[in-house]
Motif scaffolding. Sequence first.
Motif, short mmCIF file in Angstrom:
data_model
loop_
_atom_site.label_atom_id
_atom_site.label_comp_id
_atom_site.label_asym_id
_atom_site.label_seq_id
_atom_site.Cartn_x
_atom_site.Cartn_y
_atom_site.Cartn_z
N ASP A 66 0.96 -1.05 0.05
CA ASP A 66 0.16 0.10 -0.06
C ASP A 66 0.96 1.20 0.17
O ASP A 66 1.49 1.46 1.13
CB ASP A 66 -0.94 -0.08 1.38
CG ASP A 66 -1.71 -1.13 1.14
OD1 ASP A 66 -2.57 -1.22 0.32
OD2 ASP A 66 -2.14 -1.95 2.22
N PRO A 67 1.27 1.97 -1.12
CA PRO A 67 1.91 3.32 -1.25
C PRO A 67 1.22 4.15 -0.20
O PRO A 67 0.44 4.36 0.00
CB PRO A 67 1.66 3.51 -2.67
CG PRO A 67 1.39 2.26 -3.53
CD PRO A 67 0.38 1.76 -2.50
N TYR A 68 2.43 4.92 0.24
CA TYR A 68 2.14 6.16 0.99
C TYR A 68 1.86 7.41 0.59
O TYR A 68 2.80 7.59 -0.68
CB TYR A 68 2.97 6.25 2.17
CG TYR A 68 2.78 5.09 3.33
CD1 TYR A 68 1.85 5.17 4.33
CD2 TYR A 68 3.71 3.99 3.32
CE1 TYR A 68 1.68 4.15 5.22
CE2 TYR A 68 3.78 3.01 4.23
CZ TYR A 68 2.55 2.98 5.28
OH TYR A 68 2.43 2.10 6.05
N GLY A 127 -0.44 17.85 4.92
CA GLY A 127 0.77 17.12 5.34
C GLY A 127 0.46 15.84 6.09
O GLY A 127 1.23 15.16 6.59
N SER A 128 -0.80 15.28 6.08
CA SER A 128 -1.17 13.93 6.79
C SER A 128 -0.90 12.80 5.88
O SER A 128 -0.91 12.86 4.58
CB SER A 128 -2.75 13.96 7.15
OG SER A 128 -3.23 15.10 7.86
N VAL A 129 -0.37 11.93 6.39
CA VAL A 129 0.16 10.54 5.84
C VAL A 129 -1.11 9.95 5.40
O VAL A 129 -2.14 9.54 6.11
CB VAL A 129 1.03 9.78 6.65
CG1 VAL A 129 1.42 8.46 5.60
CG2 VAL A 129 2.26 10.56 6.80
N ARG A 130 -1.34 9.60 3.99
CA ARG A 130 -2.40 8.68 3.69
C ARG A 130 -2.06 7.13 2.75
O ARG A 130 -0.76 7.31 2.46
CB ARG A 130 -3.19 9.59 2.65
CG ARG A 130 -4.13 10.66 3.58
CD ARG A 130 -4.90 10.05 4.44
NE ARG A 130 -5.92 11.10 4.96
CZ ARG A 130 -5.79 11.48 6.28
NH1 ARG A 130 -4.67 10.97 6.94
NH2 ARG A 130 -6.35 12.13 6.91
N GLY A 190 -3.82 3.85 11.14
CA GLY A 190 -4.67 5.33 11.20
C GLY A 190 -4.46 6.21 10.28
O GLY A 190 -4.91 7.46 10.46
N CYS A 191 -4.27 5.67 8.91
CA CYS A 191 -4.40 6.63 7.81
C CYS A 191 -5.98 6.52 7.42
O CYS A 191 -6.66 6.63 8.22
CB CYS A 191 -3.61 6.05 6.65
SG CYS A 191 -1.86 5.86 7.08
#
Length: 368
Positions: free
Chosen positions: A262-264, A270-273, A289-290
């Motif tokens: 699963d790529p980030y 600026g939130s990581v998804r 928690g993404c």
Amino acid sequence: MYGSTFGNILKISTWGESHGAGLGVVVDGCPAGLPLSEEDVQRYLNRRKPGQSRYATPRREEDAAEILSGVFEGKTTGTPISMMIRNKDQRSRDYSEIAGYYRPGHADYNYDQKYGFRDYRGGGRSSGRETIGRVAAGAIASKILEQLGITLSTYTLSIGPVAIDKGQFDETAIWENPFYMPDKAAALKAEEYLKTCMKDHNSSGGMIECIIKNVPGGLGEPAFEKLDANLGKAIFSIGAVKAVEIGDGLQAAEATGLTNNDPYACDTKGSVRKLSNHAGGITGGISDGCNTDIILRAAIKPTPSIAAPQQTVNRDGENIEITIKGRHDPVIVPRAVVVVESMAALVIADALLGSMTSRMDKIIKFFR
């Protein structure tokens, strides 16, 4: 008998048998101040109680919840919460001849091997009715999660060969058919399939899917308390479950690293998804928690109590043929939906409480 207690901080101990005076659960570790009423618990119990359609056992039980302790003036006190559900429509006579033989697909033989004794009235502790205590406790766990905006959506993914079409997913339809299927067309097909099973004195299995939304990152531990491992144990502890999947599940065995990872990415804030969710919201045993939901599925076996002739042996070691009498579900799946949801809620709530002590900075912030 040990093994009737589950959880680390939020602990539950279930008790009772299918044909005893009643069943229940003691919930320990619930924080004080949680709004809780018998009506809150009853809404969950109503989803699993028998006699709701022709596709469930005709046993008539109110399954009325009684809160005996741990709640005062509508809120939890922080002390153990004891709940009882009384049995009122047992027909133990339906099971009298079972004492002398072993039913295929049931735990009768295994019980004799382990204990040298068994309660043959409806299966005793191995009966699906044992799950009443789990559901009552799950109602409490779900209320804890609601305070944090964490929600669970659980439904029937398939019954026998009839699966829902995700392209026709309709969450409102879950509550509009007796199978809890989010696809009206699939529910109609499942009904026709079950009619054939019932005509043949047979039963069906199926698959349940649970989607858990808004779970924060950091729940679970990297070794023996992995979040997915604890979810797996919880769901496998339900008697009819024969397989559990998280995320892509078995499909991961056919994938490659490029297709399974699963790529980030960072969004404009600026939130990581995550750009995909093959892992089902959990990596390394810890929730990410993404923007990804926790996704799990449970495979439910067909109801083992069927009226068609079956071969077995009696306690004297003789080969015999039997037809099982009594009142039984032609499919367990719809009533197991809320059981899966309850066990998942208990695991997530327990992991939330456990994660409160995982970082020193958070401990200092809380106590200062």
